[in-house]
Design a protein around this motif. Sequence first.
Motif, PDB file in Angstrom:
ATOM      1  N   MET A   1      -1.517 -19.171  -0.630  1.00  0.00           N
ATOM      2  CA  MET A   1      -0.808 -18.495  -1.600  1.00  0.00           C
ATOM      3  C   MET A   1      -0.263 -17.262  -0.620  1.00  0.00           C
ATOM      4  O   MET A   1      -0.835 -16.487   0.009  1.00  0.00           O
ATOM      5  CB  MET A   1      -1.766 -17.699  -2.497  1.00  0.00           C
ATOM      6  N   SER A   2       1.265 -17.159  -0.681  1.00  0.00           N
ATOM      7  CA  SER A   2       1.891 -15.992  -0.200  1.00  0.00           C
ATOM      8  C   SER A   2       2.010 -14.896  -0.880  1.00  0.00           C
ATOM      9  O   SER A   2       1.883 -15.055  -2.102  1.00  0.00           O
ATOM     10  CB  SER A   2       3.348 -16.645   0.165  1.00  0.00           C
ATOM     11  N   LEU A   3       2.419 -13.718  -0.292  1.00  0.00           N
ATOM     12  CA  LEU A   3       2.397 -12.595  -1.187  1.00  0.00           C
ATOM     13  C   LEU A   3       3.511 -11.915  -0.817  1.00  0.00           C
ATOM     14  O   LEU A   3       3.981 -11.651   0.394  1.00  0.00           O
ATOM     15  CB  LEU A   3       1.288 -11.600  -0.590  1.00  0.00           C
ATOM     16  N   TYR A   4       4.394 -11.186  -1.836  1.00  0.00           N
ATOM     17  CA  TYR A   4       5.568 -10.404  -1.716  1.00  0.00           C
ATOM     18  C   TYR A   4       4.894  -9.130  -1.892  1.00  0.00           C
ATOM     19  O   TYR A   4       4.629  -8.384  -2.743  1.00  0.00           O
ATOM     20  CB  TYR A   4       6.433 -10.747  -2.924  1.00  0.00           C
ATOM     21  N   LEU A   5       5.521  -8.130  -0.848  1.00  0.00           N
ATOM     22  CA  LEU A   5       5.267  -6.967  -0.907  1.00  0.00           C
ATOM     23  C   LEU A   5       6.176  -5.883  -1.217  1.00  0.00           C
ATOM     24  O   LEU A   5       7.365  -6.243  -0.723  1.00  0.00           O
ATOM     25  CB  LEU A   5       4.455  -6.450   0.643  1.00  0.00           C
ATOM     26  N   TYR A   6       5.695  -4.775  -1.782  1.00  0.00           N
ATOM     27  CA  TYR A   6       6.747  -4.055  -2.505  1.00  0.00           C
ATOM     28  C   TYR A   6       6.533  -2.621  -1.829  1.00  0.00           C
ATOM     29  O   TYR A   6       7.444  -1.759  -1.620  1.00  0.00           O
ATOM     30  CB  TYR A   6       6.662  -3.620  -4.022  1.00  0.00           C
ATOM     31  N   ALA A   7       5.285  -1.887  -1.824  1.00  0.00           N
ATOM     32  CA  ALA A   7       5.075  -0.516  -1.607  1.00  0.00           C
ATOM     33  C   ALA A   7       3.635  -0.241  -1.072  1.00  0.00           C
ATOM     34  O   ALA A   7       2.909  -1.260  -1.308  1.00  0.00           O
ATOM     35  CB  ALA A   7       5.410   0.407  -2.334  1.00  0.00           C
ATOM     36  N   ILE A   8       3.352   0.675  -0.442  1.00  0.00           N
ATOM     37  CA  ILE A   8       2.202   1.255   0.017  1.00  0.00           C
ATOM     38  C   ILE A   8       1.978   2.322  -0.534  1.00  0.00           C
ATOM     39  O   ILE A   8       2.565   3.547  -0.954  1.00  0.00           O
ATOM     40  CB  ILE A   8       2.070   1.410   1.534  1.00  0.00           C
ATOM     41  N   LEU A   9       0.575   2.429  -1.083  1.00  0.00           N
ATOM     42  CA  LEU A   9      -0.088   3.695  -1.813  1.00  0.00           C
ATOM     43  C   LEU A   9      -1.226   4.122  -1.120  1.00  0.00           C
ATOM     44  O   LEU A   9      -1.736   3.266  -0.265  1.00  0.00           O
ATOM     45  CB  LEU A   9      -0.295   3.610  -3.265  1.00  0.00           C
ATOM     46  N   GLN A  10      -2.019   5.016  -1.176  1.00  0.00           N
ATOM     47  CA  GLN A  10      -3.238   5.711  -0.836  1.00  0.00           C
ATOM     48  C   GLN A  10      -4.046   4.919  -2.038  1.00  0.00           C
ATOM     49  O   GLN A  10      -3.906   5.043  -3.182  1.00  0.00           O
ATOM     50  CB  GLN A  10      -3.335   7.229  -0.830  1.00  0.00           C
ATOM     51  N   ALA A  11      -5.217   4.388  -1.315  1.00  0.00           N
ATOM     52  CA  ALA A  11      -6.138   3.708  -2.270  1.00  0.00           C
ATOM     53  C   ALA A  11      -6.533   4.657  -3.408  1.00  0.00           C
ATOM     54  O   ALA A  11      -6.775   4.109  -4.682  1.00  0.00           O
ATOM     55  CB  ALA A  11      -7.230   3.172  -1.705  1.00  0.00           C
ATOM     56  N   GLU A  12      -6.714   5.865  -3.111  1.00  0.00           N
ATOM     57  CA  GLU A  12      -7.164   6.815  -4.008  1.00  0.00           C
ATOM     58  C   GLU A  12      -6.244   7.279  -5.254  1.00  0.00           C
ATOM     59  O   GLU A  12      -6.810   7.904  -6.320  1.00  0.00           O
ATOM     60  CB  GLU A  12      -7.402   8.093  -3.472  1.00  0.00           C
ATOM     61  N   ASN A  13      -5.073   6.655  -4.970  1.00  0.00           N
ATOM     62  CA  ASN A  13      -3.988   6.896  -5.948  1.00  0.00           C
ATOM     63  C   ASN A  13      -4.031   5.592  -7.103  1.00  0.00           C
ATOM     64  O   ASN A  13      -3.303   5.558  -8.234  1.00  0.00           O
ATOM     65  CB  ASN A  13      -2.753   7.017  -5.557  1.00  0.00           C
ATOM     66  N   LEU A  14      -4.636   4.803  -6.839  1.00  0.00           N
ATOM     67  CA  LEU A  14      -4.791   3.501  -7.740  1.00  0.00           C
ATOM     68  C   LEU A  14      -5.127   3.750  -9.429  1.00  0.00           C
ATOM     69  O   LEU A  14      -4.547   3.188 -10.158  1.00  0.00           O
ATOM     70  CB  LEU A  14      -5.717   2.313  -7.355  1.00  0.00           C
ATOM     71  N   ASP A  15      -5.816   4.631  -9.474  1.00  0.00           N
ATOM     72  CA  ASP A  15      -6.172   5.176 -10.896  1.00  0.00           C
ATOM     73  C   ASP A  15      -5.017   5.589 -11.538  1.00  0.00           C
ATOM     74  O   ASP A  15      -4.965   5.469 -12.716  1.00  0.00           O
ATOM     75  CB  ASP A  15      -7.483   6.179 -10.963  1.00  0.00           C
ATOM     76  N   LEU A  16      -4.218   6.101 -10.921  1.00  0.00           N
ATOM     77  CA  LEU A  16      -2.890   6.567 -11.736  1.00  0.00           C
ATOM     78  C   LEU A  16      -2.058   5.452 -12.115  1.00  0.00           C
ATOM     79  O   LEU A  16      -1.114   5.718 -12.983  1.00  0.00           O
ATOM     80  CB  LEU A  16      -2.096   7.340 -10.485  1.00  0.00           C
ATOM     81  N   ILE A  17      -2.091   4.206 -11.599  1.00  0.00           N
ATOM     82  CA  ILE A  17      -1.608   3.086 -12.277  1.00  0.00           C
ATOM     83  C   ILE A  17      -2.197   1.866 -12.862  1.00  0.00           C
ATOM     84  O   ILE A  17      -1.838   0.868 -12.782  1.00  0.00           O
ATOM     85  CB  ILE A  17      -0.414   2.657 -11.169  1.00  0.00           C
ATOM     86  N   LYS A  18      -3.406   2.033 -12.770  1.00  0.00           N
ATOM     87  CA  LYS A  18      -4.376   0.840 -13.243  1.00  0.00           C
ATOM     88  C   LYS A  18      -3.853   0.226 -14.434  1.00  0.00           C
ATOM     89  O   LYS A  18      -4.360  -0.804 -14.754  1.00  0.00           O
ATOM     90  CB  LYS A  18      -5.711   1.406 -13.441  1.00  0.00           C
ATOM     91  N   ASN A  19      -3.290   0.797 -15.380  1.00  0.00           N
ATOM     92  CA  ASN A  19      -2.946   0.235 -16.659  1.00  0.00           C
ATOM     93  C   ASN A  19      -1.297  -0.143 -16.636  1.00  0.00           C
ATOM     94  O   ASN A  19      -0.982  -0.472 -17.576  1.00  0.00           O
ATOM     95  CB  ASN A  19      -3.110   1.406 -17.755  1.00  0.00           C
ATOM     96  N   LEU A  20      -0.778  -0.059 -15.500  1.00  0.00           N
ATOM     97  CA  LEU A  20       0.818  -0.357 -15.450  1.00  0.00           C
ATOM     98  C   LEU A  20       0.896  -1.749 -15.465  1.00  0.00           C
ATOM     99  O   LEU A  20       0.313  -2.632 -14.547  1.00  0.00           O
ATOM    100  CB  LEU A  20       1.134   0.206 -14.038  1.00  0.00           C
TER     101      LEU A  20
END
Length: 250
Positions: A1-20
């Motif tokens: 499986m290949s992956l298309y990448l969009y952006a980088i965040l800090q891992a600690e910020n994942l909670d801000l977008i977990k329901n997106l």
Amino acid sequence: MSLYLYAILQAENLDLIKNLELKGMNDQPVQFHAIPPFAIVYSEAQQERYLASRAHLLAHETVLESLMKAIDPHQAVPLPLQFGLVVDEWEEVQKDLLIPFEDQLTKLIHNLIGKREVSVKLFWNQTEELNLAVAENEELRQRREALVGKILSMDEAIAIGQELEAAIEQRQQIIIDAFIDTLKPLSHEYAEGELLTESMIYNGSFLIDWDKEPEFAAAVEALDQQFENRLRIRYNDFTAPYNFVNVERD
């Protein structure tokens, strides 16, 4: 499986977008993969290469803009990755990007928090501007009128052509200097881009405080009035900060 990448965040910020919930390239769901201290925004790639078609570019930009809208810019800012970036496995991302550039990426993220990129592109009608330049320069106008209907020698044609070119270049530079002198002090960083069309005379991007965009927009409006609405101004106040996300290889 290949992956298309969009952006980088800090891992600690994942909670801000977990329901997106987002759809990206080929209508694939956008997902988040933590590789501490970072997290990668991606979707499953359905192609080996993505041509820069309008549909593909729009899908890429929509994901980035949706992320920016979902996250409080005073808490985090996604670092945009270049369009069309496809990898085969996460080890490739770690080896080629995250490990060698960890310090730079962390600094870039912190530098962008609370800021946004805005862009200003200026267009004009060169023929109208040339006519105005001649009308405002009595000496040049008289010389031009004296040549009307006359068969010019090569030297005469070159001379008048150079004068007209100098007049239009001076007029263009006055406009560019006015925009830079007014807008650059309102920004933290500034980047000048390529001219994309014949009618485009200026293409600038500015990194500004997020909350000071109304002040910046008002300055652009005032400049438009200063030049009597002769310019066509394309102002973008919400774009991924591509011009201020660069990593330097040793």
